[in-house]
Enzyme design. Structure first.
Site, PDB file in Angstrom:
ATOM      1  N   TYR A 156       0.854  -1.198   0.000  1.00 45.71           N
ATOM      2  CA  TYR A 156       0.000   0.000   0.000  1.00 45.71           C
ATOM      3  C   TYR A 156       0.896   1.256   0.000  1.00 45.71           C
ATOM      4  O   TYR A 156       0.535   2.300  -0.537  1.00 45.71           O
ATOM      5  CB  TYR A 156      -0.982  -0.023   1.177  1.00 45.71           C
ATOM      6  CG  TYR A 156      -2.145   0.935   1.001  1.00 45.71           C
ATOM      7  CD1 TYR A 156      -2.994   0.822  -0.104  1.00 45.71           C
ATOM      8  CD2 TYR A 156      -2.391   1.948   1.923  1.00 45.71           C
ATOM      9  CE1 TYR A 156      -4.058   1.700  -0.275  1.00 45.71           C
ATOM     10  CE2 TYR A 156      -3.454   2.820   1.758  1.00 45.71           C
ATOM     11  CZ  TYR A 156      -4.288   2.690   0.657  1.00 45.71           C
ATOM     12  OH  TYR A 156      -5.340   3.567   0.495  1.00 45.71           O
ATOM     13  N   LYS A 163      -3.012   8.407   3.015  1.00 43.66           N
ATOM     14  CA  LYS A 163      -4.241   8.258   3.814  1.00 43.66           C
ATOM     15  C   LYS A 163      -4.032   8.774   5.238  1.00 43.66           C
ATOM     16  O   LYS A 163      -4.964   9.314   5.844  1.00 43.66           O
ATOM     17  CB  LYS A 163      -4.711   6.807   3.823  1.00 43.66           C
ATOM     18  CG  LYS A 163      -5.238   6.294   2.478  1.00 43.66           C
ATOM     19  CD  LYS A 163      -6.379   7.106   1.907  1.00 43.66           C
ATOM     20  CE  LYS A 163      -7.023   6.418   0.704  1.00 43.66           C
ATOM     21  NZ  LYS A 163      -7.990   7.307   0.025  1.00 43.66           N
TER      22      LYS A 163
HETATM   23  P1  NAD Z   1     -12.535   3.645  -8.024  1.00 45.86           P
HETATM   24  O1  NAD Z   1     -11.406   3.419  -8.955  1.00 45.86           O
HETATM   25  O2  NAD Z   1     -13.875   3.273  -8.462  1.00 45.86           O
HETATM   26  O3  NAD Z   1     -12.547   5.174  -7.551  1.00 45.86           O
HETATM   27  C1  NAD Z   1     -11.403   5.995  -7.541  1.00 45.86           C
HETATM   28  C2  NAD Z   1     -11.786   7.254  -8.289  1.00 45.86           C
HETATM   29  O4  NAD Z   1     -10.754   8.236  -8.207  1.00 45.86           O
HETATM   30  C3  NAD Z   1     -12.029   6.987  -9.787  1.00 45.86           C
HETATM   31  O5  NAD Z   1     -13.333   7.389 -10.117  1.00 45.86           O
HETATM   32  C4  NAD Z   1     -10.996   7.866 -10.464  1.00 45.86           C
HETATM   33  O6  NAD Z   1     -11.445   8.395 -11.696  1.00 45.86           O
HETATM   34  C5  NAD Z   1     -10.845   8.957  -9.406  1.00 45.86           C
HETATM   35  N1  NAD Z   1      -9.657   9.793  -9.623  1.00 45.86           N
HETATM   36  C6  NAD Z   1      -8.346   9.439  -9.617  1.00 45.86           C
HETATM   37  N2  NAD Z   1      -7.580  10.510  -9.926  1.00 45.86           N
HETATM   38  C7  NAD Z   1      -8.435  11.557 -10.111  1.00 45.86           C
HETATM   39  C8  NAD Z   1      -8.262  12.925 -10.472  1.00 45.86           C
HETATM   40  N3  NAD Z   1      -7.044  13.445 -10.707  1.00 45.86           N
HETATM   41  N4  NAD Z   1      -9.360  13.713 -10.581  1.00 45.86           N
HETATM   42  C9  NAD Z   1     -10.596  13.206 -10.368  1.00 45.86           C
HETATM   43  N5  NAD Z   1     -10.831  11.929 -10.023  1.00 45.86           N
HETATM   44  C10 NAD Z   1      -9.757  11.110  -9.903  1.00 45.86           C
HETATM   45  O7  NAD Z   1     -12.132   2.868  -6.667  1.00 45.86           O
HETATM   46  P2  NAD Z   1     -12.759   2.944  -5.183  1.00 45.86           P
HETATM   47  O8  NAD Z   1     -12.272   1.727  -4.523  1.00 45.86           O
HETATM   48  O9  NAD Z   1     -14.197   3.233  -5.259  1.00 45.86           O
HETATM   49  O10 NAD Z   1     -11.970   4.182  -4.553  1.00 45.86           O
HETATM   50  C11 NAD Z   1     -12.624   5.299  -3.983  1.00 45.86           C
HETATM   51  C12 NAD Z   1     -11.949   5.740  -2.683  1.00 45.86           C
HETATM   52  O11 NAD Z   1     -12.108   4.718  -1.719  1.00 45.86           O
HETATM   53  C13 NAD Z   1     -10.459   6.012  -2.800  1.00 45.86           C
HETATM   54  O12 NAD Z   1     -10.151   7.145  -2.005  1.00 45.86           O
HETATM   55  C14 NAD Z   1      -9.846   4.784  -2.194  1.00 45.86           C
HETATM   56  O13 NAD Z   1      -8.570   5.051  -1.659  1.00 45.86           O
HETATM   57  C15 NAD Z   1     -10.863   4.490  -1.114  1.00 45.86           C
HETATM   58  N6  NAD Z   1     -10.845   3.137  -0.529  1.00 45.86           N
HETATM   59  C16 NAD Z   1     -10.944   2.042  -1.347  1.00 45.86           C
HETATM   60  C17 NAD Z   1     -10.937   0.764  -0.781  1.00 45.86           C
HETATM   61  C18 NAD Z   1     -10.986  -0.486  -1.640  1.00 45.86           C
HETATM   62  O14 NAD Z   1     -10.591  -1.563  -1.154  1.00 45.86           O
HETATM   63  N7  NAD Z   1     -11.442  -0.408  -2.879  1.00 45.86           N
HETATM   64  C19 NAD Z   1     -10.864   0.626   0.622  1.00 45.86           C
HETATM   65  C20 NAD Z   1     -10.804   1.772   1.414  1.00 45.86           C
HETATM   66  C21 NAD Z   1     -10.804   3.023   0.819  1.00 45.86           C
HETATM   67  O1  0WE Z   2      -6.897   3.118  -1.713  1.00 41.81           O
HETATM   68  C1  0WE Z   2      -6.874   2.067  -2.320  1.00 41.81           C
HETATM   69  C2  0WE Z   2      -6.327   2.009  -3.734  1.00 41.81           C
HETATM   70  C3  0WE Z   2      -5.939   3.350  -4.247  1.00 41.81           C
HETATM   71  C4  0WE Z   2      -5.149   3.320  -5.530  1.00 41.81           C
HETATM   72  C5  0WE Z   2      -5.211   2.286  -6.449  1.00 41.81           C
HETATM   73  C6  0WE Z   2      -4.451   2.344  -7.605  1.00 41.81           C
HETATM   74  C7  0WE Z   2      -4.416   1.229  -8.612  1.00 41.81           C
HETATM   75  C8  0WE Z   2      -4.097   1.733  -9.990  1.00 41.81           C
HETATM   76  C9  0WE Z   2      -4.326   4.393  -5.783  1.00 41.81           C
HETATM   77  N1  0WE Z   2      -3.580   4.477  -6.898  1.00 41.81           N
HETATM   78  C10 0WE Z   2      -3.646   3.480  -7.814  1.00 41.81           C
HETATM   79  N2  0WE Z   2      -2.872   3.600  -8.941  1.00 41.81           N
HETATM   80  C11 0WE Z   2      -3.012   2.771 -10.005  1.00 41.81           C
HETATM   81  O2  0WE Z   2      -2.281   2.889 -10.993  1.00 41.81           O
HETATM   82  N3  0WE Z   2      -7.325   0.924  -1.674  1.00 41.81           N
HETATM   83  C12 0WE Z   2      -7.641   0.993  -0.279  1.00 41.81           C
HETATM   84  C13 0WE Z   2      -7.388  -0.412  -2.327  1.00 41.81           C
HETATM   85  C14 0WE Z   2      -6.102  -1.113  -2.084  1.00 41.81           C
HETATM   86  O3  0WE Z   2      -5.025  -0.848  -2.837  1.00 41.81           O
HETATM   87  C15 0WE Z   2      -3.977  -1.625  -2.342  1.00 41.81           C
HETATM   88  C16 0WE Z   2      -4.427  -2.361  -1.250  1.00 41.81           C
HETATM   89  C17 0WE Z   2      -5.787  -2.034  -1.082  1.00 41.81           C
HETATM   90  C18 0WE Z   2      -6.707  -2.539  -0.022  1.00 41.81           C
HETATM   91  C19 0WE Z   2      -2.657  -1.698  -2.768  1.00 41.81           C
HETATM   92  C20 0WE Z   2      -1.783  -2.564  -2.110  1.00 41.81           C
HETATM   93  C21 0WE Z   2      -2.212  -3.294  -1.028  1.00 41.81           C
HETATM   94  C22 0WE Z   2      -3.542  -3.203  -0.591  1.00 41.81           C
END
Ligand code: NAD
Ligand code: 0WE
Length: 256
Positions: A156, A163
């Site tokens: 991560y 974060k």
């Molecule tokens: P997702 O890919 O659907 O959403 C991420 C969004 O960020 C996308 O819509 C992307 O277009 C947008 N984004 C990235 N760069 C951008 C920019 N420069 N301008 C505008 N938008 C931009 O994935 P998600 O899992 O729904 O992620 C949403 C949030 O939840 C993130 O902050 C992520 O860190 C957080 N999160 C995700 C998880 C998980 O396991 N998926 C867990 C905890 C927190």
């Molecule tokens: O916040 C996240 C992911 C955010 C994210 C994901 C990507 C993938 C594609 C940010 N930047 C990028 N850049 C890319 O090019 N999560 C909480 C999901 C997540 O991501 C991980 C996790 C978990 C959970 C990455 C490594 C280990 C665990």
């Protein structure tokens, strides 16, 4: 206190597709009666995002790359014209360059660090500043975080540092905006199979171990994050600000 959002206007950032956490929150806010503006990042995502957004009756779609000041300014001029007041802002956006999540944390580059902080953290400050003047009746700002801010989750990496900064930003914004009756909170979601999780090595193993260790013995569902978003957006959470709420089936409480 009910969770109705009748007569409330909300803007949601971060819808990429139907699996996006932002989409789940948008649906929950819509069901509660909010009028929605939903943004997507760029032309590349436009087709899929627009089809989805316009399927919600009354919702409108706007493009906004949150790393560009000019796009944020332009969006808020449009939102003021179209809606007048704003009550809810959802920030569900994060990005680090892909290599930063593959290599050792030790190899973090200056540019990768800068981009992760800019897109995933600074954007919340910029959006809060732009939204506050429209939140004349007070409001609720919600962002998304992850446990990797607190404890080491291998790979991560620089996103964990981002974060941690985001959670701290929530507290400083909550202090500044409290006097304007604007609350600022984060939801810390357990791992979810979204676009942002796709291609991450070992993500399947993470889901499995999460499910085994969490007190509820399962993984979190995206709708549960959506309904927590609705709770934080509504008057039901009127006494809560500057907080990080875990929606992770209890995973974070375990020591062993
Ligand atoms: P997702 O890919 O659907 O959403 C991420 C969004 O960020 C996308 O819509 C992307 O277009 C947008 N984004 C990235 N760069 C951008 C920019 N420069 N301008 C505008 N938008 C931009 O994935 P998600 O899992 O729904 O992620 C949403 C949030 O939840 C993130 O902050 C992520 O860190 C957080 N999160 C995700 C998880 C998980 O396991 N998926 C867990 C905890 C927190
Ligand atoms: O916040 C996240 C992911 C955010 C994210 C994901 C990507 C993938 C594609 C940010 N930047 C990028 N850049 C890319 O090019 N999560 C909480 C999901 C997540 O991501 C991980 C996790 C978990 C959970 C990455 C490594 C280990 C665990």
């Amino acid at each position: 206190m009910s969770t109705s959002l009748e007569g409330h206007n909300a803007v949601v950032f971060g819808v990429a597709n139907k699996r996006s956490i932002a989409w789940s929150i948008a649906q929950a806010l819509h069901t509660a009666g909010a009028k929605l503006a939903i943004t997507y990042q760029n032309e590349r995502l436009e087709q899929e995002a627009k089809d989805l957004i316009l399927s919600l009756p009354g919702a409108e779609a706007f493009m906004c790359d949150v790393s560009r000041d000019g796009e944020i300014d332009r969006l808020f001029v449009q939102l003021k014209e179209r809606y007048g007041k704003l009550h809810v802002l959802v920030h569900s956006v994060a990005f680090a360059p892909p290599d930063e999540l593959k290599n050792e944390f030790l190899q973090t580059t200056r540019e990768g660090f800068r981009i992760a902080q800019d897109v995933s953290v600074y954007s919340l400050i910029a959006l809060a500043r732009a939204a506050a003047p429209l939140m004349e009746d007070g409001g609720s700002i919600i962002t998304m975080t992850y446990y990797g801010a607190e404890k080491v989750v291998p790979h991560y990496n620089v996103m964990g540092v981002a974060k941690a900064a985001l959670e701290c930003t929530v507290r400083y914004l909550a202090y500044d905006l409290g006097k304007r009756k604007i609350r600022v909170n984060a939801i810390s979601a357990g791992p979810l199979k979204t676009l942002a999780a796709r291609g991450i090595a070992g993500f399947g193993d993470m889901l499995k171990s999460h499910h085994e260790r969490a007190p509820l013995q399962r993984n979190v569902e995206v709708q549960e994050v959506g309904s927590t978003g609705l709770f934080l957006a509504s008057g039901a959470s009127s006494g809560i600000t500057g907080e990080v709420i875990f929606v992770d089936c209890g995973y974070n409480i375990m020591g062993f």
